[in-house]
Enzyme design. Sequence first.
Site, short mmCIF file in Angstrom:
data_model
loop_
_atom_site.label_atom_id
_atom_site.label_comp_id
_atom_site.label_asym_id
_atom_site.label_seq_id
_atom_site.Cartn_x
_atom_site.Cartn_y
_atom_site.Cartn_z
N ASP A 61 111.17 75.14 38.96
CA ASP A 61 110.70 74.26 37.88
C ASP A 61 109.82 73.20 38.53
OD1 ASP A 61 110.24 72.42 35.93
OD2 ASP A 61 112.35 72.13 35.38
N TYR A 154 98.79 66.93 24.88
CA TYR A 154 98.42 68.01 25.80
C TYR A 154 97.07 67.70 26.45
CZ TYR A 154 96.65 72.51 27.41
OH TYR A 154 96.10 73.51 28.18
#
Length: 251
Positions: A61, A154
């Site tokens: 991750d 984003y």
Amino acid sequence: MTTRLAGRTAVVTGAGAGFGAGIAERFALEGARVVCVDVDGEAAARIAARLPGGAVPLACDIADGASFARMVEDAVARAGPFDTIVNNAALSQKPSRIAKIAEADLDRLLAVNVKSFYHVAVHALPVLRRRGGGCVINIASVTAIRPRPGMCWYQATKAAVVSITQTMAAELAPDRIRVNAIAPSVGRTAMLDAMFGTDRGEPIDRMVATIPLGRLCEPADIAGAAVYLASDDASFVTGVILPVDGGRLVG
Ligand SMILES: NC(=O)c1ccc[n+]([C@@H]2O[C@H](COP(=O)([O-])OP(=O)(O)OC[C@H]3O[C@@H](n4cnc5c(N)ncnc54)[C@H](O)[C@@H]3O)[C@@H](O)[C@H]2O)c1
């Protein structure tokens, strides 16, 4: 296929799908040893298994410092000190007004798309420095340069990628580390499902209509640009944000 990356070792994050899988595959075909990194370890293993050159799959991750540090250690142990890292893994957001994203979702978006570069700087760059130089390729987005409504957070993370790329390029040039970014337009990957679900025909048609070359971006488009930036052909290229966008910025 040529062997423009023969003798090279590259870590590619988000290699389990989409653009990352395309980059990993093309790098391997060009002769690089590839470390396929993904939070979905099975996806990384599936892609690595079909690549030539003994690709190494690793689960990681990228938002988690300890996980990132372990990944770098394992990559070096299993593939040798890498000279190239492609920071491709990222999340998107569902289209929404600025205040309509849940705070926890925003925190995760920032951690995966932006804070991960801190982990790159702390854990991966020392490997490149120890080799006496190397290459960093960051995947930004054309929306960082030309935003659309509904994707504020984003797009902000991708604008951060642009800024981080330029600062890294300036800081790392004395270490002979080149740092560039690719700015794709909307691509045919799973990220589209995350953004639009299955009911995506009409929004996609509207986006394609804004792209002069009249189609979505394919993983092969991004892989081709990444091979160029990683190769010796780009040995004097650093700090560049390369749009691979079918002309979206000029359309
Ligand atoms: N698809 C597009 O329309 C588009 C457009 C512009 C830019 N981009 C950028 O291109 C890059 C790749 O996008 P894609 O469309 O291939 O995405 P994708 O969703 O198809 O694939 C992303 C991969 O990253 C992995 N991943 C997600 N979070 C992770 C984490 N925390 N740690 C490690 N791996 C993780 C996923 O498991 C997946 O395999 C991203 O940086 C994205 O922002 C995509």
